[in-house]
Enzyme design. Structure first.
Site, PDB file in Angstrom:
ATOM      1  N   GLU A   1       0.826  -1.215   0.000  1.00 42.19           N
ATOM      2  CA  GLU A   1       0.000   0.000   0.000  1.00 42.19           C
ATOM      3  C   GLU A   1       0.852   1.254   0.000  1.00 42.19           C
ATOM      4  O   GLU A   1       0.571   2.199  -0.752  1.00 42.19           O
ATOM      5  CB  GLU A   1      -0.937  -0.018   1.209  1.00 42.19           C
ATOM      6  CG  GLU A   1      -1.992  -1.104   1.129  1.00 42.19           C
ATOM      7  CD  GLU A   1      -2.768  -1.283   2.420  1.00 42.19           C
ATOM      8  OE1 GLU A   1      -3.885  -1.815   2.365  1.00 42.19           O
ATOM      9  OE2 GLU A   1      -2.242  -0.897   3.495  1.00 42.19           O
ATOM     10  N   ILE A   2       1.885   1.292   0.832  1.00 44.26           N
ATOM     11  CA  ILE A   2       2.718   2.497   0.886  1.00 44.26           C
ATOM     12  C   ILE A   2       3.507   2.650  -0.415  1.00 44.26           C
ATOM     13  O   ILE A   2       3.695   3.764  -0.911  1.00 44.26           O
ATOM     14  CB  ILE A   2       3.664   2.483   2.114  1.00 44.26           C
ATOM     15  CG1 ILE A   2       4.387   3.831   2.264  1.00 44.26           C
ATOM     16  CG2 ILE A   2       4.661   1.349   2.037  1.00 44.26           C
ATOM     17  CD1 ILE A   2       3.490   4.977   2.603  1.00 44.26           C
TER      18      ILE A   2
END
Length: 235
Positions: A97-98
């Site tokens: 996600e990051i």
């Protein structure tokens, strides 16, 4: 906690220092960690419901919602960092996600200097300390942390205690939302009608319990805190 909140409410989210955000759920969590929130320079209100409740106090009658997402504060912070050549570090969410969020940010803001990023999970306390040391050594101007309350607040405080002197923001699930591949998480009509809470329940069903359990509980706790503050003033 209410007194701490009223003392820390700031109308300038772009000022230097450590900034965090409260909604009815995080208010419930913050009541168990008032010393953490008292150490922040500014507390902003993320959620129209809490904004309306707090407007009973004369000093904050003009209070407005401020959230670290693309409907509110994230864009102006990214634009400022881009135009003033400020270096930024992002930490939070899962690794995928990051990574996806950073890709989206760099595409939308080509001049944004993201000098580093990592996920928000640590295998051990020593791993967490290493992350703090790495960020301090990089010495970014701005650090944005998305780990949920109160982990994100405590991380920023520990980073400051390590010697870092930049500006920090907590951002809750912002990286998770952007990691879905789009800069704009909320459909425009959802944002226009202030139905962000409803969309989040649709997108993240695990939040249903938060909204229907902790939000009603918030009103009880807030009322108790309000009465307590009145008693303290008269005693």
């Amino acid at each position: 906690m209410l007194n701490v909140l009223l003392e820390r409410i700031d109308t300038d989210p772009m000022s230097k220092g450590l900034h965090t955000f409260l909604n009815p759920y995080s208010y419930y969590v913050a009541r168990n960690h008032p010393e953490v929130f008292e150490a922040f320079d500014s507390i902003h209100i993320d959620g129209g419901l809490l904004v309306k409740v707090l407007r009973v106090f004369p000093k904050v009658r003009s209070l407005k919602r401020v959230s670290f997402d693309m409907t509110s504060l994230a864009g102006p912070v990214f634009e400022r960092c881009s135009s003033e050549n400020l270096r930024m570090f992002l930490i939070g969410a899962k690794e995928s996600e990051i990574t996806d969020a950073v890709r989206v940010f760099r595409q939308a803001y080509p001049d944004l200097d993201i000098c580093g990023y990592r996920n928000g999970f640590f295998e051990s306390s020593s791993c967490r300390e290493t992350a703090i040391d790495n960020i301090r050594n990089l010495n970014p101007d701005v650090v944005i942390v998305g780990m949920g309350t109160p982990l994100q607040e405590q991380f920023l405080l520990d980073l400051r205690h390590s010697g870092w002197e930049g500006t920090g923001y907590t951002c809750g699930g912002f990286f998770h939302q952007t990691g879905s591949g789009s800069l704009e998480y909320y459909p425009r009509w959802i944002n226009r009608l202030h139905l962000r809470w409803l969309y989040r329940m649709y997108d993240e069903p695990k939040l249903v319990r938060r909204y229907f359990t902790y939000y009603p509980l918030f009103f009880i706790l807030f009322a108790l805190d309000f009465l307590k503050s009145k008693v303290q003033k008269t005693s």
